[in-house]
Design an enzyme around this catalytic site. Structure first.
Site, PDB file in Angstrom:
ATOM      1  N   GLU A   1     -33.874 -84.984 -71.309  1.00 58.57           N
ATOM      2  CA  GLU A   1     -33.253 -84.599 -70.045  1.00 58.57           C
ATOM      3  C   GLU A   1     -31.811 -84.149 -70.290  1.00 58.57           C
ATOM      4  OE1 GLU A   1     -32.311 -87.733 -67.187  1.00 58.57           O
ATOM      5  OE2 GLU A   1     -33.227 -89.165 -68.537  1.00 58.57           O
TER       6      GLU A   1
ATOM      7  N   CYS B   1     -36.094 -90.021 -67.830  1.00 63.91           N
ATOM      8  CA  CYS B   1     -36.332 -90.883 -68.999  1.00 63.91           C
ATOM      9  C   CYS B   1     -37.816 -91.088 -69.288  1.00 63.91           C
ATOM     10  CB  CYS B   1     -35.669 -92.246 -68.797  1.00 63.91           C
ATOM     11  SG  CYS B   1     -33.940 -92.123 -68.345  1.00 63.91           S
TER      12      CYS B   1
ATOM     13  N   THR C   1     -22.903 -97.568 -69.447  1.00 67.93           N
ATOM     14  CA  THR C   1     -24.328 -97.504 -69.821  1.00 67.93           C
ATOM     15  C   THR C   1     -24.676 -96.183 -70.511  1.00 67.93           C
ATOM     16  OG1 THR C   1     -25.116 -96.596 -67.707  1.00 67.93           O
ATOM     17  CG2 THR C   1     -24.916 -98.982 -67.849  1.00 67.93           C
TER      18      THR C   1
ATOM     19  N   SER D   1     -30.728 -97.104 -57.755  1.00 63.47           N
ATOM     20  CA  SER D   1     -31.569 -96.740 -58.907  1.00 63.47           C
ATOM     21  C   SER D   1     -32.230 -97.986 -59.496  1.00 63.47           C
ATOM     22  CB  SER D   1     -30.777 -95.977 -59.970  1.00 63.47           C
ATOM     23  OG  SER D   1     -29.874 -96.823 -60.655  1.00 63.47           O
TER      24      SER D   1
ATOM     25  N   HIS E   1     -38.339 -99.534 -70.340  1.00 66.85           N
ATOM     26  CA  HIS E   1     -37.219 -98.585 -70.400  1.00 66.85           C
ATOM     27  C   HIS E   1     -35.951 -99.395 -70.174  1.00 66.85           C
ATOM     28  CE1 HIS E   1     -34.442 -95.439 -69.779  1.00 66.85           C
ATOM     29  NE2 HIS E   1     -34.291 -95.700 -68.487  1.00 66.85           N
TER      30      HIS E   1
ATOM     31  N   ASN F   1     -27.823 -96.429 -73.440  1.00 66.02           N
ATOM     32  CA  ASN F   1     -28.980 -95.744 -72.867  1.00 66.02           C
ATOM     33  C   ASN F   1     -29.282 -94.468 -73.660  1.00 66.02           C
ATOM     34  OD1 ASN F   1     -31.060 -94.903 -71.264  1.00 66.02           O
ATOM     35  ND2 ASN F   1     -29.901 -94.844 -69.352  1.00 66.02           N
TER      36      ASN F   1
ATOM     37  N   SER G   1     -36.173 -91.633 -63.512  1.00 65.90           N
ATOM     38  CA  SER G   1     -35.672 -91.492 -62.141  1.00 65.90           C
ATOM     39  C   SER G   1     -36.213 -90.232 -61.495  1.00 65.90           C
ATOM     40  CB  SER G   1     -34.145 -91.438 -62.153  1.00 65.90           C
ATOM     41  OG  SER G   1     -33.633 -92.691 -62.512  1.00 65.90           O
TER      42      SER G   1
HETATM   43  N1  CAA Z   1     -19.609-112.090 -66.573  1.00 65.35           N
HETATM   44  C1  CAA Z   1     -20.977-112.047 -66.549  1.00 65.35           C
HETATM   45  N2  CAA Z   1     -21.660-111.234 -65.678  1.00 65.35           N
HETATM   46  C2  CAA Z   1     -20.936-110.446 -64.862  1.00 65.35           C
HETATM   47  C3  CAA Z   1     -19.525-110.457 -64.853  1.00 65.35           C
HETATM   48  C4  CAA Z   1     -18.855-111.335 -65.766  1.00 65.35           C
HETATM   49  N3  CAA Z   1     -17.541-111.387 -65.824  1.00 65.35           N
HETATM   50  N4  CAA Z   1     -19.119-109.570 -63.917  1.00 65.35           N
HETATM   51  C5  CAA Z   1     -20.227-109.028 -63.354  1.00 65.35           C
HETATM   52  N5  CAA Z   1     -21.323-109.548 -63.931  1.00 65.35           N
HETATM   53  C6  CAA Z   1     -22.720-109.228 -63.662  1.00 65.35           C
HETATM   54  C7  CAA Z   1     -23.060-109.034 -62.213  1.00 65.35           C
HETATM   55  O1  CAA Z   1     -23.280-110.267 -61.562  1.00 65.35           O
HETATM   56  C8  CAA Z   1     -24.306-108.173 -62.314  1.00 65.35           C
HETATM   57  O2  CAA Z   1     -25.396-108.988 -62.641  1.00 65.35           O
HETATM   58  P1  CAA Z   1     -26.748-108.937 -61.752  1.00 65.35           P
HETATM   59  O3  CAA Z   1     -27.228-107.505 -61.806  1.00 65.35           O
HETATM   60  O4  CAA Z   1     -27.660-109.881 -62.455  1.00 65.35           O
HETATM   61  O5  CAA Z   1     -26.354-109.327 -60.384  1.00 65.35           O
HETATM   62  C9  CAA Z   1     -24.032-107.306 -63.528  1.00 65.35           C
HETATM   63  O6  CAA Z   1     -22.975-107.939 -64.232  1.00 65.35           O
HETATM   64  C10 CAA Z   1     -23.589-105.890 -63.179  1.00 65.35           C
HETATM   65  O7  CAA Z   1     -22.566-105.982 -62.239  1.00 65.35           O
HETATM   66  P2  CAA Z   1     -22.525-104.998 -60.993  1.00 65.35           P
HETATM   67  O8  CAA Z   1     -23.878-104.849 -60.370  1.00 65.35           O
HETATM   68  O9  CAA Z   1     -21.386-105.393 -60.131  1.00 65.35           O
HETATM   69  O10 CAA Z   1     -22.163-103.650 -61.782  1.00 65.35           O
HETATM   70  P3  CAA Z   1     -21.838-102.205 -61.250  1.00 65.35           P
HETATM   71  O11 CAA Z   1     -22.078-102.076 -59.792  1.00 65.35           O
HETATM   72  O12 CAA Z   1     -20.502-101.819 -61.766  1.00 65.35           O
HETATM   73  O13 CAA Z   1     -22.877-101.295 -62.015  1.00 65.35           O
HETATM   74  C11 CAA Z   1     -24.982-100.392 -62.565  1.00 65.35           C
HETATM   75  C12 CAA Z   1     -24.142-101.660 -62.513  1.00 65.35           C
HETATM   76  C13 CAA Z   1     -25.403 -99.999 -61.150  1.00 65.35           C
HETATM   77  C14 CAA Z   1     -26.215-100.656 -63.390  1.00 65.35           C
HETATM   78  C15 CAA Z   1     -24.153 -99.246 -63.202  1.00 65.35           C
HETATM   79  O14 CAA Z   1     -23.864 -99.536 -64.537  1.00 65.35           O
HETATM   80  C16 CAA Z   1     -24.825 -97.896 -63.116  1.00 65.35           C
HETATM   81  O15 CAA Z   1     -24.700 -97.163 -62.147  1.00 65.35           O
HETATM   82  N6  CAA Z   1     -25.554 -97.501 -64.213  1.00 65.35           N
HETATM   83  C17 CAA Z   1     -26.239 -96.230 -64.296  1.00 65.35           C
HETATM   84  C18 CAA Z   1     -27.544 -96.212 -63.532  1.00 65.35           C
HETATM   85  C19 CAA Z   1     -28.618 -97.068 -64.143  1.00 65.35           C
HETATM   86  O16 CAA Z   1     -28.581 -97.398 -65.319  1.00 65.35           O
HETATM   87  N7  CAA Z   1     -29.634 -97.414 -63.344  1.00 65.35           N
HETATM   88  C20 CAA Z   1     -30.754 -98.181 -63.817  1.00 65.35           C
HETATM   89  C21 CAA Z   1     -32.043 -97.842 -63.107  1.00 65.35           C
HETATM   90  S1  CAA Z   1     -32.352 -96.052 -63.161  1.00 65.35           S
HETATM   91  C22 CAA Z   1     -33.044 -95.802 -64.729  1.00 65.35           C
HETATM   92  O17 CAA Z   1     -33.469 -96.719 -65.367  1.00 65.35           O
HETATM   93  C23 CAA Z   1     -33.024 -94.410 -65.288  1.00 65.35           C
HETATM   94  C24 CAA Z   1     -31.901 -94.270 -66.218  1.00 65.35           C
HETATM   95  O18 CAA Z   1     -32.049 -94.459 -67.422  1.00 65.35           O
HETATM   96  C25 CAA Z   1     -30.589 -93.906 -65.688  1.00 65.35           C
END
Ligand code: CAA
Length: 392
Positions: A83, A115, A156, A205, A237, A280, A313
């Site tokens: 992709e 993916c 990521t 997502s 994945h 990733n 996705s």
């Molecule tokens: N110590 C330990 N854990 C901590 C922490 C700390 N100090 N601070 C935060 N965390 C934990 C949170 O509790 C959370 O855990 P849970 O999910 O178990 O609740 C985790 O860390 C992540 O924290 P947030 O959810 O607050 O993080 P965020 O909002 O900044 O972003 C994300 C997380 C949405 C995955 C972001 O990285 C993102 O947008 N990533 C890209 C999209 C993605 O990967 N999506 C996955 C599904 S889509 C797919 O699979 C296709 C693909 O390849 C893209």
């Protein structure tokens, strides 16, 4: 359940990039508590491509040892899934085919569905081999994951390519029927042609991934698939390794099984090693998980069944099973894979940012590309809008 003719993955090799950015460096820049990266999303570092690396150079580097071991004579098809492609028309696999010196009597094509594309390529390969079991198909899944600087997706990112030789009587993994399938027209993650970085609704997502897992598993069981307790391990994945844990807990809970953490670790723990240091790699990600499992599981996986969940996705998902072939350990590439990740050069934040913002000239002129990679192939130049790849 198992077809008479065993078809599956005969060899598996992966390659990644020249540079690596530790998450401690990113955290120091953006003030994030490192536990969020190391524990919250399960990542230690991410691969960063050099100026002269892309999906073609990584794909060719991954496939080179496969062709060296088995020769190219029986490869009649090359399918490259990605992709993060480099051309809207020409299949990136043609550059790879040329760099590898494969015969002209080959069909080469590129596949895309986020993916999920690597799994589509694998299933197409199985179909081709079933039609003519004397042929082999070279499946390559190669991607560079890139989000905007300072966005939630940035930690990521990553990059890698996996090359898999698919054939009859495979040495590593027999792929079973049925597959569980799921498609939904959603916008959880996408990249319009005019953007170099992906757009994503992060939390949505994650929910979309989990919803697709439910759908694919439901279809898998309706198609007559195995019971959950028949599986030794599960490769998911991994956009980030913690996603596999979230997904697996949900799968166990929904099946009415105890999602006890020691069982989850037994099922998933060995699959996250490479992903946690590469980041990733989109189409390649689940197959890095498979490499990690086969190389790291302490118990003998011979004749054990592995569940594989591929998610792209947009969205398409597939759950399928594979059975590990007795004697598989003799065919693994443990040393090469360890070297692929340990040979990467740590890059500082300024260097990473410069590479992130680097864009290739678009004026159609003659441009040499900075020589940075220590890998076997490089993007050497641009000339009249053409990409020139060379062995290094
Ligand atoms: N110590 C330990 N854990 C901590 C922490 C700390 N100090 N601070 C935060 N965390 C934990 C949170 O509790 C959370 O855990 P849970 O999910 O178990 O609740 C985790 O860390 C992540 O924290 P947030 O959810 O607050 O993080 P965020 O909002 O900044 O972003 C994300 C997380 C949405 C995955 C972001 O990285 C993102 O947008 N990533 C890209 C999209 C993605 O990967 N999506 C996955 C599904 S889509 C797919 O699979 C296709 C693909 O390849 C893209």
């Amino acid at each position: 359940m198992s077809a008479e003719l065993a078809i599956g993955i005969h060899d598996l090799s992966f390659a990644t990039t020249e540079f690596v950015l530790p998450h401690t460096t990113l955290a120091a820049h953006n003030g994030t508590e490192i536990g969020k990266y190391h524990v919250g999303i399960g990542l230690r570092s991410m691969s960063v491509p050099a100026a002269d690396e892309d999906i073609v150079t990584m794909g060719a580097a991954a496939a080179k040892p496969v062709v060296a071991r088995h020769g190219g004579d029986r490869i009649r098809t090359v399918v490259l899934a990605t992709e993060s492609s480099v051309d809207q028309s020409k299949a990136a696999g043609i550059y790879v085919h040329s760099l590898l010196g494969l015969p002209s009597s080959t069909r080469v094509v590129e596949l895309k569905q986020a993916c999920y594309g690597g799994t589509a390529a694998l299933q197409f390969a199985v179909g081709l081999v079933r039609r003519d079991p004397s042929q082999r198909v070279l499946v390559i899944a190669s991607d560079v994951s890139k989000y905007e600087l300072d966005s939630p997706g940035e930690p990521t990112q990553g990059a890698a390519a996996v090359a898999m030789l698919v054939g009859a009587d495979p040495a590593l993994l027999r792929i079973e029927e049925p597959s569980g399938l799921f498609t939904a027209d959603i916008m959880d993650f996408w990249r319009p042609n005019y953007l170099s970085t992906a757009l994503v609704d992060g939390q949505d997502s994650v929910a979309a991934y989990l919803h697709a897992l439910d759908g694919a598993w439901k279809d898998y069981t309706e198609q007559g698939g195995r019971r959950l307790d028949e599986f030794r391990a599960f490769c998911y994945h991994q956009p980030f390794p913690k996603m596999a844990y979230k997904a697996h807990r949900q799968l166990l809970r929904n099946a009415g099984l105890d999602s006890d953490e020691s069982l989850v670790a037994h099922h998933i723990g060995d699959t996250t090693g490479y992903n946690s240091v590469v980041g990733n790699s989109y189409t390649a990600s689940m197959y890095l998980g498979l490499a990690s499992l086969l190389e790291n599981a302490q118990d003998d996986l011979s004749d054990r069944t592995i569940g594989l969940f591929s998610y792209g996705s947009g969205s398409v998902a597939e759950f399928y099973a594979g059975t590990v072939v007795p004697g598989y350990r003799a065919h693994l590439r443990v040393r090469e894979h360890d070297e692929a990740v340990t040979r990467r050069r740590p890059i500082d934040y300024a260097g990473y940012r410069a590479l992130h913002q680097l864009s290739l000239p678009e004026d159609g002129g003659e441009h040499a590309v900075a020589a940075q990679t220590g890998g076997p192939y490089r993007l050497a130049a641009l000339s009249g809008h053409k990409r020139i790849y060379r062995p290094r």
